[in-house]
Design an enzyme around this catalytic site. Sequence first.
Site, PDB file in Angstrom:
ATOM      1  N   SER A   2       0.819  -1.211   0.000  1.00 52.12           N
ATOM      2  CA  SER A   2       0.000   0.000   0.000  1.00 52.12           C
ATOM      3  C   SER A   2       0.854   1.262   0.000  1.00 52.12           C
ATOM      4  O   SER A   2       1.948   1.299   0.576  1.00 52.12           O
ATOM      5  CB  SER A   2      -0.897   0.005   1.243  1.00 52.12           C
ATOM      6  OG  SER A   2      -1.553   1.251   1.396  1.00 52.12           O
ATOM      7  N   TYR A  36      -2.259   5.400  -4.421  1.00 51.59           N
ATOM      8  CA  TYR A  36      -3.332   6.364  -4.230  1.00 51.59           C
ATOM      9  C   TYR A  36      -2.953   7.611  -5.017  1.00 51.59           C
ATOM     10  O   TYR A  36      -1.810   8.080  -4.931  1.00 51.59           O
ATOM     11  CB  TYR A  36      -3.485   6.736  -2.754  1.00 51.59           C
ATOM     12  CG  TYR A  36      -4.202   5.697  -1.929  1.00 51.59           C
ATOM     13  CD1 TYR A  36      -5.473   5.264  -2.281  1.00 51.59           C
ATOM     14  CD2 TYR A  36      -3.623   5.176  -0.772  1.00 51.59           C
ATOM     15  CE1 TYR A  36      -6.142   4.322  -1.524  1.00 51.59           C
ATOM     16  CE2 TYR A  36      -4.291   4.235  -0.004  1.00 51.59           C
ATOM     17  CZ  TYR A  36      -5.550   3.808  -0.384  1.00 51.59           C
ATOM     18  OH  TYR A  36      -6.212   2.874   0.364  1.00 51.59           O
ATOM     19  N   THR A  67      -5.767   2.546  -7.024  1.00 57.22           N
ATOM     20  CA  THR A  67      -7.041   2.547  -6.303  1.00 57.22           C
ATOM     21  C   THR A  67      -7.869   3.741  -6.743  1.00 57.22           C
ATOM     22  O   THR A  67      -7.408   4.884  -6.690  1.00 57.22           O
ATOM     23  CB  THR A  67      -6.811   2.582  -4.789  1.00 57.22           C
ATOM     24  OG1 THR A  67      -6.180   1.354  -4.389  1.00 57.22           O
ATOM     25  CG2 THR A  67      -8.123   2.723  -4.034  1.00 57.22           C
ATOM     26  N   LYS A 105      -8.300  -0.841  -9.256  1.00 53.36           N
ATOM     27  CA  LYS A 105      -9.025  -1.375  -8.096  1.00 53.36           C
ATOM     28  C   LYS A 105     -10.147  -0.421  -7.677  1.00 53.36           C
ATOM     29  O   LYS A 105      -9.939   0.790  -7.581  1.00 53.36           O
ATOM     30  CB  LYS A 105      -8.050  -1.570  -6.929  1.00 53.36           C
ATOM     31  CG  LYS A 105      -8.678  -2.142  -5.661  1.00 53.36           C
ATOM     32  CD  LYS A 105      -7.607  -2.392  -4.617  1.00 53.36           C
ATOM     33  CE  LYS A 105      -8.187  -2.999  -3.342  1.00 53.36           C
ATOM     34  NZ  LYS A 105      -8.953  -2.018  -2.550  1.00 53.36           N
ATOM     35  N   HIS A 142     -13.758  -1.506  -1.582  1.00 54.54           N
ATOM     36  CA  HIS A 142     -12.771  -1.129  -0.563  1.00 54.54           C
ATOM     37  C   HIS A 142     -13.040  -1.849   0.763  1.00 54.54           C
ATOM     38  O   HIS A 142     -12.863  -1.277   1.842  1.00 54.54           O
ATOM     39  CB  HIS A 142     -12.770   0.383  -0.349  1.00 54.54           C
ATOM     40  CG  HIS A 142     -11.402   0.945  -0.034  1.00 54.54           C
ATOM     41  ND1 HIS A 142     -10.595   1.501  -0.984  1.00 54.54           N
ATOM     42  CD2 HIS A 142     -10.698   1.007   1.121  1.00 54.54           C
ATOM     43  CE1 HIS A 142      -9.465   1.909  -0.425  1.00 54.54           C
ATOM     44  NE2 HIS A 142      -9.503   1.612   0.851  1.00 54.54           N
TER      45      HIS A 142
END
Length: 387
Positions: free
Chosen positions: A107, A130, A156, A252, A276
Amino acid sequence: MPVITNISDLQRIYKKRVPKMFHDYAESGSWDEQTLEDNSSDFKKIRLRQRVAVDMTDRKTNSEMIRQPVTIPVALAPVGLTGMQRADGEIKAAKAAEDFGVPFTLSTMSICSIEDVAKNTDKPFWFQLYTMKDTGFVHSLIDRAKAAKCSALVITLDLQILGQRHKDLKNGLSAPPKPTFRNMLDLSTKWTWGLEMLQTKRRTFGNIVGHVSGVGDTSSLSEWTHTQFDPALDWDKISKIREYWGGKVILKGILDKEDAKMALQVGADALIVSNHGGRQLDGAISSMEALPSILEAVGDKIEVHLDGGIRSGQDVLKAIAMGAKGTYIGRPYIYGLGAYGEKGVKLALGLMQNELDISMALCGYKNIKDVDRSAILLPKDFGKGWS
């Protein structure tokens, strides 16, 4: 170690060993947690079709996700703050995934940095991005992922605005934990966690601190993070990120067939049907219920994966039977990590492989690649009940 037979056993041990704020962070959904609950309960609506008098020898659970060989069609999903569930958590989870033969996704909001994970593993891992307002920082993250030889970029799409998670607000979630009386009282009962955490230098967001001008401590990090998620993200920006990356891209957060068509249009290698983990738009449909319409919309023109609600090898089997080419687990591997560290992650994966293997055989299949819709029984209008 007690006898561990399923993911729920790991979950109970995990709850005892990890500080409350980080346990609640992993376990909670947004608002009333309706979507979080539906993600799991909708799997229970699907039945497996038992077959008999079928040769069950020489079974194979290995498959591929974006042309990468996998021991089972499962990837470790990106989970923020994994290094707060267990000291050096991302490194331990990545090593476990590497040993087991499945992808690990790091992440953006990890505690261990891209470089930390790369230094401690031998095979390429995936990096989850992100999108931030600071384009220069986004490009630097991508450049660092390239330098670490990450084999896929997972973008994402469903966190332009942060969904409200009540427990995180009430717990005062932070990394490292703030030294309040309530936190210190809780930490005093989690001595194994505390001893390990004292022995590591990794206690804050490793991909951000030291890489962004003006961010050097917890307070400045929190302020920067909450202003940086990009609410103006659109498909044109996604296309530009894909071009800048230049490698395999997985999108995603797809839950609607029109968005699935756009993922196909921008040239993604795969999309992940995901809400999520029920942590963003509460009241959205479950990932499993969204899957049929998305598969119908894109066919086999793009690889479709599923994330959300998977707690067993049987759930994996059901997702593959529905048409997904791969699945993701977040909470199950976090339970293993929090309970037993690296070996706990491998234990979680082993449990899921065993369940997948036995259930696949009892449904009459020897090879996971041959599993199709005939392996399951669906309620009438499953995935078509909303208009």
